[in-house]
Design an enzyme around this catalytic site. Structure first.
Site, short mmCIF file in Angstrom:
data_model
loop_
_atom_site.label_atom_id
_atom_site.label_comp_id
_atom_site.label_asym_id
_atom_site.label_seq_id
_atom_site.Cartn_x
_atom_site.Cartn_y
_atom_site.Cartn_z
N HIS A 1 6.34 -1.70 3.46
CA HIS A 1 6.17 -3.11 3.82
C HIS A 1 5.26 -3.77 2.81
CE1 HIS A 1 3.06 -0.73 5.82
NE2 HIS A 1 2.26 -1.77 5.67
N GLU B 1 -1.09 2.61 6.53
CA GLU B 1 -1.18 3.06 7.93
C GLU B 1 0.20 3.27 8.54
OE1 GLU B 1 -3.41 -0.06 9.74
OE2 GLU B 1 -5.34 0.71 9.04
N ASN C 1 0.83 -1.19 0.00
CA ASN C 1 0.00 0.00 0.00
C ASN C 1 0.87 1.25 0.00
OD1 ASN C 1 -2.49 -1.41 0.17
ND2 ASN C 1 -2.15 -1.74 2.36
P1 AMP Z 1 -0.70 -0.88 5.97
O1 AMP Z 1 -2.16 -0.55 6.09
O2 AMP Z 1 -0.35 -1.41 4.62
O3 AMP Z 1 0.17 0.27 6.41
O4 AMP Z 1 -0.47 -2.09 6.94
C1 AMP Z 1 -0.04 -1.96 8.26
C2 AMP Z 1 -0.13 -3.34 8.88
O5 AMP Z 1 0.69 -3.37 10.03
C3 AMP Z 1 -1.55 -3.73 9.33
O6 AMP Z 1 -1.95 -4.91 8.63
C4 AMP Z 1 -1.39 -3.96 10.83
O7 AMP Z 1 -2.18 -5.03 11.29
C5 AMP Z 1 0.10 -4.24 10.96
N1 AMP Z 1 0.69 -3.96 12.26
C6 AMP Z 1 0.53 -2.84 13.00
N2 AMP Z 1 1.25 -2.92 14.15
C7 AMP Z 1 1.86 -4.12 14.13
C8 AMP Z 1 2.75 -4.81 15.02
N3 AMP Z 1 3.15 -4.26 16.19
N4 AMP Z 1 3.19 -6.04 14.67
C9 AMP Z 1 2.80 -6.60 13.52
N5 AMP Z 1 1.98 -6.02 12.62
C10 AMP Z 1 1.51 -4.78 12.93
#
Ligand code: AMP
Length: 117
Positions: free
Chosen positions: A100, A95, A87
């Site tokens: 990633h 987010e 994303n």
């Molecule tokens: P994005 O919306 O592409 O930025 O994805 C962010 C992702 O990070 C989401 O799927 C969250 O569930 C994941 N996430 C947030 N905090 C953590 C954490 N501490 N450990 C593992 N995954 C996380």
């Protein structure tokens, strides 16, 4: 980046369920999985978005892709299949502003659905 969650996880300062690591990339289980297998693959070095990383370190996309194959093999979904998503910025729902890749699988996903972000 001092306040970046994924920098801290990559550095081992915040715990995560790591499944793969090499010199430049780390992979760990998403804390809020949307598929039976949901792993995040990211560069250890901080780049906020794909826009920036593709300018400054495009080779890291290759490292992430190589890691994704290994993660899929380790999770036993290389043959059954998986989806990779990155994303970028608001409309895509980014987010965490540290690049990633989401690797998702473990069940038939079908055609692209918003659920599988
Ligand atoms: P994005 O919306 O592409 O930025 O994805 C962010 C992702 O990070 C989401 O799927 C969250 O569930 C994941 N996430 C947030 N905090 C953590 C954490 N501490 N450990 C593992 N995954 C996380």
């Amino acid at each position: 980046m001092p306040e970046c969650l994924f920098c801290k996880i990559a550095a081992g300062e915040i715990p995560a369920e790591k499944i793969y690591e090499d010199d430049s990339v780390v992979a760990f289980h998403d804390i809020n999985p949307v598929a039976p297998v949901h792993v995040l693959i990211l560069p250890k070095k901080h780049y906020a978005t794909t826009l920036i990383m593709s300018e400054e370190a495009p080779e890291l996309f290759g490292s992430m892709m190589k890691a994704s194959s290994e993660v899929a093999r380790r999770k036993g979904i290389d043959e059954s299949g998986f989806r990779l998503i990155i994303n970028t910025n608001k409309d895509a729902g980014q987010e965490i502003f540290h690049v990633h890749m989401h690797l998702m699988g473990g069940e038939p996903i079908g055609r692209l659905r918003v659920k599988y972000r």
